[in-house]
Design a protein around this motif. Sequence first.
Motif, PDB file in Angstrom:
ATOM      1  N   ALA A   1      87.452  -5.711 -12.535  1.00 38.28           N
ATOM      2  CA  ALA A   1      86.406  -5.767 -11.505  1.00 38.28           C
ATOM      3  C   ALA A   1      85.088  -6.260 -12.092  1.00 38.28           C
ATOM      4  O   ALA A   1      84.389  -7.090 -11.489  1.00 38.28           O
ATOM      5  CB  ALA A   1      86.234  -4.391 -10.867  1.00 38.28           C
ATOM      6  N   ALA A   2      84.754  -5.765 -13.298  1.00 37.31           N
ATOM      7  CA  ALA A   2      83.502  -6.169 -13.946  1.00 37.31           C
ATOM      8  C   ALA A   2      83.524  -7.645 -14.343  1.00 37.31           C
ATOM      9  O   ALA A   2      82.530  -8.368 -14.172  1.00 37.31           O
ATOM     10  CB  ALA A   2      83.246  -5.298 -15.173  1.00 37.31           C
ATOM     11  N   ALA A   3      84.662  -8.111 -14.863  1.00 37.66           N
ATOM     12  CA  ALA A   3      84.776  -9.515 -15.293  1.00 37.66           C
ATOM     13  C   ALA A   3      84.655 -10.467 -14.107  1.00 37.66           C
ATOM     14  O   ALA A   3      84.008 -11.515 -14.195  1.00 37.66           O
ATOM     15  CB  ALA A   3      86.105  -9.732 -16.017  1.00 37.66           C
TER      16      ALA A   3
ATOM     17  N   ALA B   1      81.006 -10.548 -12.998  1.00 41.52           N
ATOM     18  CA  ALA B   1      80.172 -11.312 -13.934  1.00 41.52           C
ATOM     19  C   ALA B   1      80.342 -12.814 -13.742  1.00 41.52           C
ATOM     20  O   ALA B   1      79.423 -13.600 -14.016  1.00 41.52           O
ATOM     21  CB  ALA B   1      80.521 -10.933 -15.371  1.00 41.52           C
ATOM     22  N   ALA B   2      81.509 -13.239 -13.250  1.00 41.83           N
ATOM     23  CA  ALA B   2      81.793 -14.671 -13.071  1.00 41.83           C
ATOM     24  C   ALA B   2      81.333 -15.181 -11.700  1.00 41.83           C
ATOM     25  O   ALA B   2      81.476 -16.370 -11.407  1.00 41.83           O
ATOM     26  CB  ALA B   2      83.284 -14.925 -13.250  1.00 41.83           C
ATOM     27  N   GLY B   3      80.806 -14.282 -10.851  1.00 44.61           N
ATOM     28  CA  GLY B   3      80.306 -14.724  -9.556  1.00 44.61           C
ATOM     29  C   GLY B   3      81.210 -14.411  -8.382  1.00 44.61           C
ATOM     30  O   GLY B   3      80.938 -14.813  -7.255  1.00 44.61           O
ATOM     31  N   GLY B   4      82.325 -13.683  -8.650  1.00 43.44           N
ATOM     32  CA  GLY B   4      83.182 -13.224  -7.559  1.00 43.44           C
ATOM     33  C   GLY B   4      82.857 -11.769  -7.237  1.00 43.44           C
ATOM     34  O   GLY B   4      81.884 -11.206  -7.764  1.00 43.44           O
ATOM     35  N   LEU B   5      83.656 -11.152  -6.390  1.00 40.63           N
ATOM     36  CA  LEU B   5      83.473  -9.737  -6.066  1.00 40.63           C
ATOM     37  C   LEU B   5      84.693  -8.961  -6.553  1.00 40.63           C
ATOM     38  O   LEU B   5      85.814  -9.221  -6.112  1.00 40.63           O
ATOM     39  CB  LEU B   5      83.296  -9.548  -4.547  1.00 40.63           C
ATOM     40  N   GLY B   6      84.480  -8.045  -7.500  1.00 41.68           N
ATOM     41  CA  GLY B   6      85.574  -7.245  -8.041  1.00 41.68           C
ATOM     42  C   GLY B   6      85.835  -6.012  -7.186  1.00 41.68           C
ATOM     43  O   GLY B   6      84.940  -5.521  -6.499  1.00 41.68           O
ATOM     44  N   PHE B   7      87.063  -5.507  -7.259  1.00 40.78           N
ATOM     45  CA  PHE B   7      87.458  -4.339  -6.458  1.00 40.78           C
ATOM     46  C   PHE B   7      88.245  -3.342  -7.293  1.00 40.78           C
ATOM     47  O   PHE B   7      89.096  -3.723  -8.103  1.00 40.78           O
ATOM     48  CB  PHE B   7      88.336  -4.773  -5.279  1.00 40.78           C
TER      49      PHE B   7
ATOM     50  N   CYS C   1      95.832 -11.871 -15.388  1.00 43.16           N
ATOM     51  CA  CYS C   1      94.696 -12.018 -16.304  1.00 43.16           C
ATOM     52  C   CYS C   1      94.746 -10.939 -17.390  1.00 43.16           C
ATOM     53  O   CYS C   1      95.210  -9.825 -17.135  1.00 43.16           O
ATOM     54  CB  CYS C   1      93.369 -11.896 -15.545  1.00 43.16           C
ATOM     55  N   PRO C   2      94.241 -11.250 -18.597  1.00 50.28           N
ATOM     56  CA  PRO C   2      94.278 -10.252 -19.675  1.00 50.28           C
ATOM     57  C   PRO C   2      93.518  -8.967 -19.317  1.00 50.28           C
ATOM     58  O   PRO C   2      93.876  -7.889 -19.779  1.00 50.28           O
ATOM     59  CB  PRO C   2      93.632 -10.983 -20.861  1.00 50.28           C
ATOM     60  N   GLU C   3      92.475  -9.056 -18.485  1.00 50.28           N
ATOM     61  CA  GLU C   3      91.706  -7.860 -18.124  1.00 50.28           C
ATOM     62  C   GLU C   3      92.462  -6.942 -17.161  1.00 50.28           C
ATOM     63  O   GLU C   3      92.148  -5.756 -17.054  1.00 50.28           O
ATOM     64  CB  GLU C   3      90.374  -8.249 -17.453  1.00 50.28           C
ATOM     65  N   SER C   4      93.431  -7.487 -16.429  1.00 52.24           N
ATOM     66  CA  SER C   4      94.186  -6.680 -15.464  1.00 52.24           C
ATOM     67  C   SER C   4      94.959  -5.582 -16.174  1.00 52.24           C
ATOM     68  O   SER C   4      95.465  -5.757 -17.271  1.00 52.24           O
ATOM     69  CB  SER C   4      95.155  -7.593 -14.694  1.00 52.24           C
ATOM     70  N   GLY C   5      95.051  -4.412 -15.519  1.00 46.97           N
ATOM     71  CA  GLY C   5      95.772  -3.290 -16.111  1.00 46.97           C
ATOM     72  C   GLY C   5      97.242  -3.266 -15.760  1.00 46.97           C
ATOM     73  O   GLY C   5      97.925  -2.268 -16.034  1.00 46.97           O
ATOM     74  N   ALA C   6      97.763  -4.340 -15.164  1.00 46.44           N
ATOM     75  CA  ALA C   6      99.185  -4.380 -14.806  1.00 46.44           C
ATOM     76  C   ALA C   6     100.049  -4.296 -16.057  1.00 46.44           C
ATOM     77  O   ALA C   6      99.659  -4.746 -17.135  1.00 46.44           O
ATOM     78  CB  ALA C   6      99.509  -5.653 -14.036  1.00 46.44           C
ATOM     79  N   ASN C   7     101.239  -3.719 -15.910  1.00 42.22           N
ATOM     80  CA  ASN C   7     102.177  -3.611 -17.022  1.00 42.22           C
ATOM     81  C   ASN C   7     102.505  -5.023 -17.541  1.00 42.22           C
ATOM     82  O   ASN C   7     102.714  -5.943 -16.753  1.00 42.22           O
ATOM     83  CB  ASN C   7     103.456  -2.924 -16.519  1.00 42.22           C
ATOM     84  N   PRO C   8     102.548  -5.209 -18.877  1.00 53.16           N
ATOM     85  CA  PRO C   8     102.876  -6.533 -19.435  1.00 53.16           C
ATOM     86  C   PRO C   8     104.191  -7.102 -18.899  1.00 53.16           C
ATOM     87  O   PRO C   8     104.330  -8.323 -18.736  1.00 53.16           O
ATOM     88  CB  PRO C   8     102.964  -6.269 -20.943  1.00 53.16           C
TER      89      PRO C   8
ATOM     90  N   SER D   1      91.623 -15.887 -18.569  1.00 48.03           N
ATOM     91  CA  SER D   1      90.748 -14.739 -18.337  1.00 48.03           C
ATOM     92  C   SER D   1      90.249 -14.754 -16.893  1.00 48.03           C
ATOM     93  O   SER D   1      90.229 -15.799 -16.235  1.00 48.03           O
ATOM     94  CB  SER D   1      89.551 -14.780 -19.286  1.00 48.03           C
ATOM     95  N   ALA D   2      89.824 -13.592 -16.415  1.00 45.25           N
ATOM     96  CA  ALA D   2      89.349 -13.481 -15.028  1.00 45.25           C
ATOM     97  C   ALA D   2      88.141 -14.381 -14.792  1.00 45.25           C
ATOM     98  O   ALA D   2      88.032 -15.034 -13.746  1.00 45.25           O
ATOM     99  CB  ALA D   2      89.007 -12.029 -14.716  1.00 45.25           C
ATOM    100  N   GLY D   3      87.255 -14.449 -15.782  1.00 46.83           N
ATOM    101  CA  GLY D   3      86.080 -15.304 -15.643  1.00 46.83           C
ATOM    102  C   GLY D   3      86.452 -16.768 -15.554  1.00 46.83           C
ATOM    103  O   GLY D   3      85.910 -17.514 -14.728  1.00 46.83           O
ATOM    104  N   ARG D   4      87.386 -17.180 -16.404  1.00 46.68           N
ATOM    105  CA  ARG D   4      87.857 -18.573 -16.386  1.00 46.68           C
ATOM    106  C   ARG D   4      88.567 -18.880 -15.068  1.00 46.68           C
ATOM    107  O   ARG D   4      88.409 -19.981 -14.517  1.00 46.68           O
ATOM    108  CB  ARG D   4      88.806 -18.804 -17.581  1.00 46.68           C
TER     109      ARG D   4
END
Length: 357
Positions: free
Chosen positions: A33-35, A38-44, A248-255, A337-340
């Motif tokens: 959500a933070a990433a 920071a990139a200009g979207g809305l995190g949830f 995305c690497p920031e996501s907490g989903a199971n690998p 990445s989420a930002g990319r």
Amino acid sequence: MNGMSALTDLSSFSAYPIIQAPMAGGASNPQLAAAVGAAGGLGFLAAGYKTSEAMYEEIRQVRHLSSHPFGVNLFMPQPATADPSAVAVYAEQLAGEAAWYGTPLGDPESGTDDAYDAKVAILLEDPVPMVSFTFGCPDRSVLDAFAKAGTYTVVTVTSPSEALAAQWAGADAVCVQGLEAGGHQGTHRDDPQLDGAGFGLLSLVPQVREAVQIPMIAAGGLMRGGQIAAVLAAGADAAQLGTAFLVCPESGANPLHKRAVTDPVFARTELTRAFSGRPARGLLNRFMREHGPYAPPGYPQVHHLTSGLRKAAAAAGDPQAMALWAGQGHRLARDVSAGRLVELLVAELHAAREALA
């Protein structure tokens, strides 16, 4: 629009009309959500399946990581419509799975309201910028209380009639979910006779646009900026993407889940009740094929029943009995990445708009 939230337009929450979908079960964590913010979207954040304390702790973490607006999604309490005998028959059918994964089945009656009242109380006491609701529409009193607290409210809808109900109840906006969407269908009433009978996003958006006056977020199968351009052209004010951010690497989903999304072994998605008792779209795997045809309507009873099985399968490294939620566009997922990803989506959105112009 009502109260203080009338001062805020949907476009004031982020630089771009891109929202990261709340994905319950771990994918939507504070880091993601933070990433995105920071990139200009809305995190949830997704409060579903969490205690109210765990929800509050995640909110605290997002505030620590980011000064950008963000949202929190709540699951609406479900009416007691599940047939206990049908759930018991399904439990018998899953006995072999329990033996195979060496774990007992869960208690189907271990809570049906997802601590909704406690979560609402916390969010009213210490408000966040946006709150969205799934599986129903709150009472006007709840939406009015959020408006008074300065929180912008969004109700997930899957039809023009649900959108009208949300507008009448006082929601600031609707999130219009097409049949292509990964994870649970956000229908307000679970009707087994309507399984798979929902609207595709591009036919739903214009119908909702003609039915209601409030802003509209479009969700379902969106993976590229060109698709975002299409739903905005069709009348949406913003686009919500889940599966695109899941990998995305920031996501907490199971690998295992992340890998499966782009693995050719999982060629398609289907709607199933096998894991939760409510229709949800996921990658077609063994568990869905074997148990989907027999799973009864019964949410969240079936969710509780299969919860341990899914965790045991994940621990065993076996994606064939995990709920691999994904939208129809899953093969278009990009491991960046989420930002990319936000950057790429914005560039594609601009390119599509220039091509249309």
